[in-house]
Design a protein around this motif. Structure first.
Motif, PDB file in Angstrom:
ATOM      1  N   MET A 175      -5.630   1.144 -16.757  1.00 17.43           N
ATOM      2  CA  MET A 175      -4.612   0.743 -15.913  1.00 17.43           C
ATOM      3  C   MET A 175      -5.378  -0.409 -14.839  1.00 17.43           C
ATOM      4  SD  MET A 175      -4.349   4.417 -13.730  1.00 17.43           S
ATOM      5  CE  MET A 175      -3.830   3.460 -12.108  1.00 17.43           C
ATOM      6  N   ASN A 176      -6.472  -1.099 -15.308  1.00 20.18           N
ATOM      7  CA  ASN A 176      -7.149  -2.068 -14.716  1.00 20.18           C
ATOM      8  C   ASN A 176      -5.873  -2.894 -14.092  1.00 20.18           C
ATOM      9  OD1 ASN A 176      -9.730  -1.250 -15.183  1.00 20.18           O
ATOM     10  ND2 ASN A 176      -9.630  -2.654 -17.238  1.00 20.18           N
ATOM     11  N   TYR A 177      -6.466  -3.402 -12.703  1.00 21.08           N
ATOM     12  CA  TYR A 177      -5.376  -4.208 -11.929  1.00 21.08           C
ATOM     13  C   TYR A 177      -3.842  -4.014 -12.003  1.00 21.08           C
ATOM     14  CZ  TYR A 177      -9.626  -6.665 -13.640  1.00 21.08           C
ATOM     15  OH  TYR A 177     -10.958  -7.348 -13.925  1.00 21.08           O
ATOM     16  N   MET A 178      -3.526  -2.943 -11.970  1.00 22.03           N
ATOM     17  CA  MET A 178      -2.165  -2.300 -12.281  1.00 22.03           C
ATOM     18  C   MET A 178      -1.356  -2.779 -11.091  1.00 22.03           C
ATOM     19  SD  MET A 178      -0.745   1.424 -12.918  1.00 22.03           S
ATOM     20  CE  MET A 178       0.892   1.842 -13.388  1.00 22.03           C
ATOM     21  N   PHE A 179      -2.022  -2.880  -9.886  1.00 26.83           N
ATOM     22  CA  PHE A 179      -1.003  -3.405  -8.661  1.00 26.83           C
ATOM     23  C   PHE A 179      -1.806  -4.381  -8.280  1.00 26.83           C
ATOM     24  CE2 PHE A 179       0.029   1.145  -9.491  1.00 26.83           C
ATOM     25  CZ  PHE A 179       1.151   1.187  -9.307  1.00 26.83           C
ATOM     26  N   GLN A 180      -2.640  -5.108  -8.635  1.00 27.49           N
ATOM     27  CA  GLN A 180      -3.382  -6.160  -8.120  1.00 27.49           C
ATOM     28  C   GLN A 180      -2.534  -7.467  -7.612  1.00 27.49           C
ATOM     29  OE1 GLN A 180      -5.693  -8.913 -10.438  1.00 27.49           O
ATOM     30  NE2 GLN A 180      -7.435  -8.686  -9.302  1.00 27.49           N
ATOM     31  N   ASN A 181      -2.757  -7.772  -6.449  1.00 27.90           N
ATOM     32  CA  ASN A 181      -2.056  -8.886  -5.728  1.00 27.90           C
ATOM     33  C   ASN A 181      -0.557  -8.489  -5.508  1.00 27.90           C
ATOM     34  OD1 ASN A 181      -4.438 -10.280  -5.668  1.00 27.90           O
ATOM     35  ND2 ASN A 181      -3.799 -11.542  -7.473  1.00 27.90           N
ATOM     36  N   CYS A 182      -0.167  -7.282  -5.283  1.00 31.21           N
ATOM     37  CA  CYS A 182       0.967  -6.797  -4.790  1.00 31.21           C
ATOM     38  C   CYS A 182       1.093  -6.701  -3.214  1.00 31.21           C
ATOM     39  CB  CYS A 182       1.415  -5.400  -5.308  1.00 31.21           C
ATOM     40  SG  CYS A 182       1.617  -5.424  -7.180  1.00 31.21           S
ATOM     41  N   PHE A 183       1.028  -7.949  -2.627  1.00 35.15           N
ATOM     42  CA  PHE A 183       0.903  -7.910  -1.155  1.00 35.15           C
ATOM     43  C   PHE A 183       1.518  -7.241  -0.141  1.00 35.15           C
ATOM     44  CE2 PHE A 183      -0.473 -12.283  -3.176  1.00 35.15           C
ATOM     45  CZ  PHE A 183      -1.805 -11.985  -3.006  1.00 35.15           C
ATOM     46  N   ASN A 184       2.734  -7.292  -0.658  1.00 34.17           N
ATOM     47  CA  ASN A 184       3.678  -6.286   0.163  1.00 34.17           C
ATOM     48  C   ASN A 184       4.219  -4.899  -0.064  1.00 34.17           C
ATOM     49  OD1 ASN A 184       4.490  -8.646   2.131  1.00 34.17           O
ATOM     50  ND2 ASN A 184       5.428  -9.447   0.229  1.00 34.17           N
ATOM     51  N   LEU A 185       3.354  -4.343  -0.896  1.00 33.53           N
ATOM     52  CA  LEU A 185       3.438  -3.071  -1.457  1.00 33.53           C
ATOM     53  C   LEU A 185       3.050  -2.109  -0.244  1.00 33.53           C
ATOM     54  CD1 LEU A 185       4.005  -1.360  -4.085  1.00 33.53           C
ATOM     55  CD2 LEU A 185       1.388  -1.369  -4.398  1.00 33.53           C
ATOM     56  N   LYS A 186       4.091  -1.160  -0.080  1.00 36.27           N
ATOM     57  CA  LYS A 186       4.170  -0.104   1.172  1.00 36.27           C
ATOM     58  C   LYS A 186       3.754   1.276   0.437  1.00 36.27           C
ATOM     59  CE  LYS A 186       5.375  -2.989   4.510  1.00 36.27           C
ATOM     60  NZ  LYS A 186       4.668  -3.147   5.740  1.00 36.27           N
ATOM     61  N   LYS A 187       4.355   1.415  -0.541  1.00 31.91           N
ATOM     62  CA  LYS A 187       4.193   3.096  -0.863  1.00 31.91           C
ATOM     63  C   LYS A 187       4.651   3.113  -2.635  1.00 31.91           C
ATOM     64  CE  LYS A 187       7.147   7.300  -0.731  1.00 31.91           C
ATOM     65  NZ  LYS A 187       8.080   7.916  -0.122  1.00 31.91           N
ATOM     66  N   ILE A 188       3.598   3.882  -2.979  1.00 31.44           N
ATOM     67  CA  ILE A 188       3.725   4.261  -4.564  1.00 31.44           C
ATOM     68  C   ILE A 188       3.744   5.563  -4.653  1.00 31.44           C
ATOM     69  CG2 ILE A 188       2.627   4.026  -6.909  1.00 31.44           C
ATOM     70  CD1 ILE A 188       0.673   1.961  -5.479  1.00 31.44           C
ATOM     71  N   LYS A 189       5.011   6.050  -5.433  1.00 30.25           N
ATOM     72  CA  LYS A 189       5.183   7.465  -5.842  1.00 30.25           C
ATOM     73  C   LYS A 189       4.731   7.840  -7.157  1.00 30.25           C
ATOM     74  CE  LYS A 189       8.468  11.173  -5.264  1.00 30.25           C
ATOM     75  NZ  LYS A 189      10.092  11.740  -4.963  1.00 30.25           N
ATOM     76  N   PHE A 190       3.879   8.401  -7.481  1.00 29.06           N
ATOM     77  CA  PHE A 190       3.430   9.130  -8.641  1.00 29.06           C
ATOM     78  C   PHE A 190       4.064  10.509  -9.019  1.00 29.06           C
ATOM     79  CE2 PHE A 190      -0.051   6.002  -8.044  1.00 29.06           C
ATOM     80  CZ  PHE A 190      -0.137   5.367  -9.085  1.00 29.06           C
ATOM     81  N   SER A 191       4.004  10.952 -10.284  1.00 32.82           N
ATOM     82  CA  SER A 191       4.591  12.247 -10.525  1.00 32.82           C
ATOM     83  C   SER A 191       3.349  13.169 -11.008  1.00 32.82           C
ATOM     84  CB  SER A 191       5.685  12.263 -11.669  1.00 32.82           C
ATOM     85  OG  SER A 191       4.971  12.230 -12.991  1.00 32.82           O
ATOM     86  N   GLU A 192       3.767  14.452 -11.050  1.00 35.13           N
ATOM     87  CA  GLU A 192       2.818  15.428 -11.473  1.00 35.13           C
ATOM     88  C   GLU A 192       2.242  15.136 -12.893  1.00 35.13           C
ATOM     89  OE1 GLU A 192       6.717  17.046 -12.218  1.00 35.13           O
ATOM     90  OE2 GLU A 192       5.817  16.098 -10.440  1.00 35.13           O
ATOM     91  N   LYS A 193       2.917  14.403 -13.716  1.00 29.19           N
ATOM     92  CA  LYS A 193       2.881  14.073 -14.978  1.00 29.19           C
ATOM     93  C   LYS A 193       1.830  12.958 -15.321  1.00 29.19           C
ATOM     94  CE  LYS A 193       6.866  13.129 -15.823  1.00 29.19           C
ATOM     95  NZ  LYS A 193       8.324  12.702 -16.706  1.00 29.19           N
ATOM     96  N   PHE A 194       1.451  12.433 -14.049  1.00 29.68           N
ATOM     97  CA  PHE A 194       0.429  11.342 -14.057  1.00 29.68           C
ATOM     98  C   PHE A 194      -0.953  11.943 -13.574  1.00 29.68           C
ATOM     99  CE2 PHE A 194      -1.404   7.074 -13.566  1.00 29.68           C
ATOM    100  CZ  PHE A 194      -0.629   6.300 -14.183  1.00 29.68           C
TER     101      PHE A 194
END
Length: 313
Positions: free
Chosen positions: A236-255
């Motif tokens: 999962m290298n660079y998975m969110f790279q350069n997401c400049f306006n990212l505020k929140k990420i919600k993962f699950s218990e399966k991750f």
């Protein structure tokens, strides 16, 4: 009756004879007259060779399709099938392809089709397709894809499927079945006009590679990844790279960290990220690995783990 068959692709294309500026892209004219190429001009004129393999030719999907198994209609008028078509004047045209056989690969199907404005795949039969990698890559003018009841249940590869489709504002993925997909590398990378993605029906149990999955999505603010599993995830290298306006990420218990080996710079340049919801184990690995999460000043961790059981004798 071909006209009543359920295996059609309809494109709205804009053709021109002079170079056209399109943001950071410069679309060059293909010939002196306005011309539409079903896929990239070089793809049609030369065979691509796979890197490191001198004798294996890699073709696009439409290199396998010819006048024997495809009919072409231009603004409703039947035309001889061609991999490219030269027009008498510039303008916006509708091109329909009616396929007389099902195909098993959509790889590079519309690679670098700069002239396509919209694609209607509601009558396109993809029930036997296993590869959709690079299907729309570099369609820099593409604004809309109508998937309808799009079949993806046999697909194992979606690498770079929408990569660099910089004018796509929305993608309706509700028909997608990703239960067999193993590769999502760069699937939505640099789709810089996308502001949200509904991934609630995505199954990722078999996915091994999410490298740069959302990289460069500058409009993405709050992806809900609660349907995502990392059961077989390794990269999962660079998975969110350069997401400049990212505020929140919600993962699950399966991750969970499980098999993940590589997450280099997964959050680099996500300077506005404020909240990560995930398990404590996953967050600990984010901190330990070179994910750049330790450089994000605003980020707060919210644990999704239930209360820990009390120790007994």
């Amino acid at each position: 009756d071909l006209m009543n068959s359920n295996n059609e692709i309809t494109l709205k294309v804009e053709v021109f004879s002079k170079p056209k500026e399109n943001g950071m892209f410069k679309i060059e004219p293909n010939l002196n007259k306005p011309t539409f190429f079903l896929c990239d001009k070089e793809m049609n004129e030369h065979n691509f060779i796979k890197a490191g393999i001198s004798d294996e030719v890699e073709l696009s999907t439409f290199d396998e399709i010819n006048s024997g198994n495809c009919e072409m209609f231009l603004d409703g008028k039947k035309m001889p099938f061609e991999k490219y078509h030269t027009f008498t004047e510039e303008g916006i045209y509708t091109i329909k392809y009616i396929l007389t056989r099902k195909i098993t690969s959509c790889k590079k199907m519309f690679l670098k089709c700069d002239h396509i404005l919209s694609i209607d795949l509601t009558k396109f039969n993809t029930e036997d397709v296993t590869d959709m990698s690079l299907m729309f890559i570099l369609c820099s003018n593409l604004e809309n894809i109508n998937f309808g009841d799009f079949k993806t249940s046999k697909v194992t590869n979606m690498e770079g499927m929408f990569e660099c489709c910089k004018n796509l504002k929305t993608i309706n993925l509700s028909s997608f079945d990703t239960s067999k997909v193993e590769n999502m590398n760069s699937m939505f990378a640099v789709c810089c006009s996308l502001q949200e993605l509904n991934l609630s029906n995505f199954s990722t149990e078999k996915v091994k590679d999410m490298n740069t999955l959302f990289g460069g999505l500058i409009g993405l603010k709050s992806p809900d990844l609660s349907s995502f599993s990392s059961e077989n995830l390794e990269i999962m290298n660079y998975m969110f790279q350069n997401c400049f306006n990212l505020k929140k990420i919600k993962f699950s218990e399966k991750f969970q960290p499980n098999k993940i080996k590589y997450m280099y710079e997964a959050f680099s340049n996500c300077d506005n990220l404020e909240i990560i919801e995930c398990s404590e184990d996953l967050y600990d690995v984010f901190v330990e690995k070179e994910t750049e999460i330790y450089n994000l000043e605003k980020v707060k961790f919210i644990s999704i783990d239930g209360p820990k059981p009390e120790l007994t004798e």
